[in-house]
Write a protein that holds these residues in place. Sequence first.
Motif: not given
Length: 235
Positions: A172-176, A216-230
């Motif tokens: 199973g997948v957990i995203i934070v 995985m870093g995310t950069a876009g409309e909502k700024g610089y952030d990231g998802f943890l994918y486990g």
Amino acid sequence: MPSGAGLEPQQFTVTSLEDWARADIYNNERLLRHDEDLRRAVERAKKEELPDIAVSPAQGKFLSLLARSIGAKRILEVGTLGGYSTIWLAKALPDDGELVTFELLEKHAQVARENIASAGLADKVQVVVGPAIDNLRALQPDVPFDLVFIDADKPSNVDYFREAKRLVRNNGVIIVDNVVRWGKVANLDHTDVDVEGVRALLAALKDDKDVDAVVMGTAGEKGYDGFLYGIVKKQ
Ligand code: SAH
Ligand code: DHB
Ligand code: MG
């Protein structure tokens, strides 16, 4: 540059949030279809003056594609707000799919329920009000979850992740959400409780042989952030 990762400034190319926001919008114009349910959800959240902290459209679509990729039939969400990410995820479910989402505040849950009902998803989605940790601990599902999305109070990340591990199926997948926080997590000058909540989760995962994860870093409309994918291995 003050850093916890020993990086030198010359390793970076000059860029700005504006570049990333423009790229996000450019890509979305080409890849995201107009969705009246999501538009209404954003509008209602604004009208009800909910905080503007839902996932971005591209992040919502990413979550939805991920759910479809793993054939998710049962999804758990921690942190509903006005149901924006909830709707993206619920739309990925098959007809007999189910989503349970936990929200502390009655007002947020009420807005979310209205948005979910307008989207025609009320039969698939259950919004549960109260402190998520109590509701997570009480949950004893007959069938485990395929996917958990954790996006609530960051100091509780470790507790939420522990329960998420218990509640997902094998593989199973957990995203934070929000695990980069404008780079603050890796910058040891920052010590606020949200940053520390993310650090505690990453520290716990360092020694966790049952979880294989990446940020995985995310950069876009909502700024610089990231998802943890486990992904969770269950014995
Ligand atoms: N997932 C949403 C955004 C969630 S914002 C989206 O992307 O659309 C975080 C939400 O977590 C807020 O609505 C906040 O009220 C809720 N929250 C904060 N502390 C909580 C707790 N202890 N238990 C459950 N929800 C909590
Ligand atoms: C905040 C919380 C979030 O979940 C998010 O995606 C962005 C910001 C916050 O509490 O500021
Ligand atoms: Mg978030």
